[in-house]
Each structure stands twice: as C-alpha cells, then as structure tokens.
Design a protein around this motif. Sequence first.
Motif, short mmCIF file in Angstrom:
data_model
loop_
_atom_site.label_atom_id
_atom_site.label_comp_id
_atom_site.label_asym_id
_atom_site.label_seq_id
_atom_site.Cartn_x
_atom_site.Cartn_y
_atom_site.Cartn_z
N LEU A 254 46.46 60.06 57.12
CA LEU A 254 47.58 59.97 56.17
C LEU A 254 47.11 59.60 54.77
O LEU A 254 46.21 58.76 54.59
CB LEU A 254 48.59 58.93 56.65
CG LEU A 254 49.28 59.27 57.99
CD1 LEU A 254 49.92 58.04 58.58
CD2 LEU A 254 50.32 60.37 57.77
N GLU A 255 47.71 60.25 53.78
CA GLU A 255 47.47 59.93 52.37
C GLU A 255 48.71 59.25 51.80
O GLU A 255 49.83 59.73 52.00
CB GLU A 255 47.17 61.19 51.57
CG GLU A 255 45.91 61.92 51.99
CD GLU A 255 45.70 63.20 51.18
OE1 GLU A 255 46.30 63.30 50.08
OE2 GLU A 255 44.98 64.08 51.65
N GLY A 257 51.37 58.22 49.10
CA GLY A 257 51.92 58.90 47.93
C GLY A 257 51.52 58.25 46.62
O GLY A 257 51.37 58.93 45.60
N ASP A 284 59.31 66.71 56.11
CA ASP A 284 59.20 68.15 55.91
C ASP A 284 57.87 68.63 56.49
O ASP A 284 56.87 67.90 56.48
CB ASP A 284 59.27 68.48 54.41
CG ASP A 284 59.46 69.95 54.14
OD1 ASP A 284 59.84 70.68 55.08
OD2 ASP A 284 59.20 70.38 52.99
N ARG A 427 51.18 71.34 55.85
CA ARG A 427 51.32 70.08 55.11
C ARG A 427 52.59 69.40 55.59
O ARG A 427 53.69 69.97 55.52
CB ARG A 427 51.42 70.34 53.60
CG ARG A 427 51.20 69.10 52.76
CD ARG A 427 49.75 68.70 52.77
NE ARG A 427 49.49 67.50 51.99
CZ ARG A 427 48.32 66.88 51.99
NH1 ARG A 427 47.33 67.33 52.72
NH2 ARG A 427 48.14 65.80 51.25
N ALA A 428 52.44 68.19 56.13
CA ALA A 428 53.58 67.42 56.62
C ALA A 428 53.81 66.21 55.73
O ALA A 428 52.86 65.52 55.34
CB ALA A 428 53.34 66.97 58.06
N SER A 429 55.08 65.97 55.39
CA SER A 429 55.45 64.82 54.57
C SER A 429 56.18 63.80 55.45
O SER A 429 56.99 64.17 56.32
CB SER A 429 56.38 65.25 53.42
OG SER A 429 55.74 66.22 52.61
N SER A 431 57.95 59.61 55.64
CA SER A 431 58.45 58.40 54.95
C SER A 431 58.36 57.23 55.92
O SER A 431 58.52 57.37 57.13
CB SER A 431 59.89 58.60 54.49
OG SER A 431 60.77 58.74 55.59
N SER A 436 56.10 56.95 50.83
CA SER A 436 55.87 58.31 51.31
C SER A 436 54.39 58.52 51.62
O SER A 436 53.51 57.93 50.98
CB SER A 436 56.32 59.34 50.26
OG SER A 436 55.56 59.21 49.06
N SER A 438 51.55 61.71 53.47
CA SER A 438 51.41 63.13 53.83
C SER A 438 50.14 63.31 54.65
O SER A 438 49.23 62.47 54.61
CB SER A 438 51.36 64.01 52.58
OG SER A 438 50.23 63.69 51.77
N GLY A 440 47.57 66.73 56.18
CA GLY A 440 47.32 68.17 56.14
C GLY A 440 46.46 68.62 57.30
O GLY A 440 45.67 67.85 57.85
N SER A 468 60.75 68.54 61.44
CA SER A 468 61.50 67.72 60.49
C SER A 468 62.50 66.83 61.21
O SER A 468 63.23 67.27 62.09
CB SER A 468 62.22 68.62 59.49
OG SER A 468 62.92 67.86 58.56
#
Length: 521
Positions: A254-255, A257, A284, A427-429, A431, A436, A438, A440, A468
Amino acid sequence: MAPPVVVLMVAEKPSLAKSIAEFLSNGQMSSRHTNLDVHEWNGTFRGRPARFKMTSVIGHVLSIDFPAEYQSWDKVDPATLFDAPTIKTEANPKARVCRHLQEEAKDCDCLVLWLDCDREGENICFEVVDNTVKWMNRAGAEQQVFRARFSAISAPEIRQAMAGLGAPNRAEALAVDARQELDLKVGVAFTRFQSRFFQSKYGNLDSSVISYGPCQTPTLNFCVERHQAIACFQPEPFWVVRPRAAKAGTTLDLEWGRGRVFDAEVGAVFQRLVSEAKQLRVVDVVEKEERKGRPAGLNTVELLKAASSSLGIGPAYAMQVAERLYTQGYLSYPRTESTAYPPNFDVHEPLLAQRAHPIWGEYAASRVGNFIMPKGGEDRGDHPPITPVRCATEAELGGGDAWRLYDFVARHFLGSLSPDCVYRKTRASFSAGPESFSAGGTQVLRPGFTAIMPWKAVQNEPLPPLRSGETVPISEVELHQGKTSPPDYITEAELIGLMEKHGIGTDASISVHINNIVERN
C-alpha cells in the motif's frame, strides 16, 4: 592489349584491409609487409583488367598543431592563439605512414578509399589523398579517387560497396578540420591561461599543467555539481503510515496518499486514525491494458549506456570490444547516431543468420517473414543501427566481454523486430477512516519482445480479486521513520545520457572523454 589498371585501396586499420582483400579476391591474394601489410591480387576494375594493392593506415594520418613560434608558454599570450595559424604534421612519425602511402602510390592509376564511413573517416580520406594522388600516374579527365561506403565487414556488404563506388565528401572532412582547429585553440589557450593563473595565485599545486578540454571540462562539471549536491545535503527525518493487510493470501503493498510527513506527532495522529478504522474499504478498482514498446534500433550512445549500467563494461573498453567485433565481421559498424532502420535496410539477412544460433535461433526463425519494424527512432543518415552480422556462439567469441556485448546486440536486434509487451495494469484505491491508500498490480498478457530481452520484462504481480465497496481487515499499522537521502554519485550511463542531451562530444568521442575523466580522478 592495354596494360592492366593498377588500383591502390586503403582501409583504416590493417585488420580491415586484410578482411576486405580476402572478400574481394575470394582469398586468392598474396601479401607482403613493408611498414604496413599490402595484399595484392588480379581482377577487373570498372570493366578493365586490374591489379589491386590493398593496404591501410592506422587511424588519422595527420594531426593538427601550432607552428614552432607559438609553442612557448612564456612568450605567447594565450589570447593570440585564437588567431594563430595551424599546421598539419604526421600523426605517428615512427610508423612512417605517409612515406608508406607515397611509396605504394607510385605507378598506381586509381585510388579506392575504404575508411570508416563517418566524419572522421571522411577526414582521413583526404589525408590519404594528400599522400597518394601526387605520386600516382596522371589520370587526365577520368575520375581517379573513389570512395567505398559500407556498414559491416561481410562479403555481400563489401562487394556491394565495391560495385557502387562514389566520391569522398569534402564538406564532411572540412567539418572535422574545423572541429580539430577549435578543439586545439580552445583547449591550448585555456589550458595555458588557467595553468599560469592558478600557479601564480596558489603556487603549491600538485600539477604544473591544469588542462582544459572543450568536451572534457563540461563533462567533468556534471560530476562536480553532483558531488557538491551530495556534500551539501542535509538529511531530514520523515514518517510514513503503513497499514498491513492481505487478501486471498496476498499481502497488499500500500502507498499512502499523503506520501510522507515531516512531523512525528502529525504522523502519530494519522497512524491512530488508520488504526481506529480497523479495515480498508475498497473505493475503486481500475483495470487498463497497457503496452511496453519494443526498442528502437541500437545506436552508439544506447550501447555504451547499456554496457556500463547492465554489463559492467566501461564505455571506452566497450567501444574497443565493439570495434573488434566489427572488424572481425560479427557486428555492423558500432559508431552510429541512428535509431531507425533506413527504408533500404535488409533485416532478412541478419535475421536469417541468427536462425542457426543454439540459444535464440528458434526465436529468430519465428521472426523471419513475421518481423515488426520498431516505432519511432531517427535515421540520421550516417549508418544503420548496430546489428549482428553473422551468427556467433560464446565459445567462438571466447566468452567474456566480447560474448556479453554480442549477446546484448543480438537480443536487442531481435527485440526491435518483435511485438510490444502487452500487460494488464490494475490500480485499487482504498480508504481507512479519513486517509487514502492505493495498491497496484500487473499481469503480463503477451510478453512480446521481453521474451528475448528478459531484463526488460514486466513483473507479473497481479492484485488479488477486489471489488468496489468490499473491506479488507488491517492487521497492523506501522509508523515508519526514514530520512531523506542525497542523490547518488553520477554513473557512467547517466553521464553518457547528459552528454548526449547537451550535445557534448560525438558518438566517436563520448567514451574517450569519460575514460579521461575516470582515469584522472
């Protein structure tokens, strides 16, 4: 019956002269040694019986210098050197190349120049002309001097060059003369000026000469600027929130935000907020098919960069190896600025030659009649991109750097004629409370050119199935502390790229300038 025409032919190196003579004489030549080897045979020249003499020079025949009255550092103001005359002298007096050419030119009717087909080679053409034509038989109105143009040392290429002889290009030769004069005047004037200035100012320098080179000095400046940036760098601590979560046995990388924050207390607040959320919610998921384009043709700069960064071969030595492989007939001419194959370039011949290779022969066979020309690139009108000329194994080349360089060139050539690599990028976002994150993933669909160039391969690291609105539990939230780091010292590959970007040096001189900097520092 008219006597046969006597044709003197001159190559740039003795090994090239021997190879060219063997191809044109079908191996039916006799050889003798004076200052340099001379190979002789009988044949026809432009429809007439002919006796051929093939010899060579050893690089430039002449070098540029100032007359004797401008050689004194004490009596000559450096500023006057910009208007001073220059003279040409024999580049290697001990080898007596000028005398050799003049002796061999006697009783000859025609001259065929087989110098390397670049600006330097064109300049050497006229150095040879100056030391031959005046000693040859008078030609009258007929053309007496011919230029052979070729890009590889192979029988078909050499015979084709012999069948399509032209004339040497005076403009390209004069461009080299101009560059040589500028290099001499700028280099000597600034070297004398700054040597005298710094010696008078400091007096205790460990060198009596502080040299200046129009290409070498700005190249060295890139290294100095990077060193200063490293020396002046002040590290600064930062903090990153890193939640740990897994789905279907796959850990999510995970990165955050926000990237990072530079205050520990602020970082701790965000860590607590994410911990309190206890889970990641998928916001998303976006999937997109992407392509990694096949490479353009290989030019000198890209070859040197790859040799330095991937093969561990320094630029100067890489050029020596590449030129040796060229003169032995394994590679095409390694000094070229072009990255696009010209319209008349026949890719079938080198492709067919590689079908017999024990490692990539099957792959080469699959490209015959099925190749795809690379996109982009630029045809500079000098030489085609660097390609293999004939098939060679590791054992045949003796292993080592010669094999590794040949292996790279052959694979790059095959890769340039292959399809693009196609992959799916996901690419998944997420929360977690107000924060946030993301992640990849990639999944290779068709490897394309990366099948033959595995170092260019896209990593097959797909994300687990995500949709989602679903949630993923968080097992732990780390507040990672790090600190900013200075840039790395400049690499040879990076330096080559900077020289190309700023127009410093030529494909023929970049490796020399870098080698000078490495040796002197």
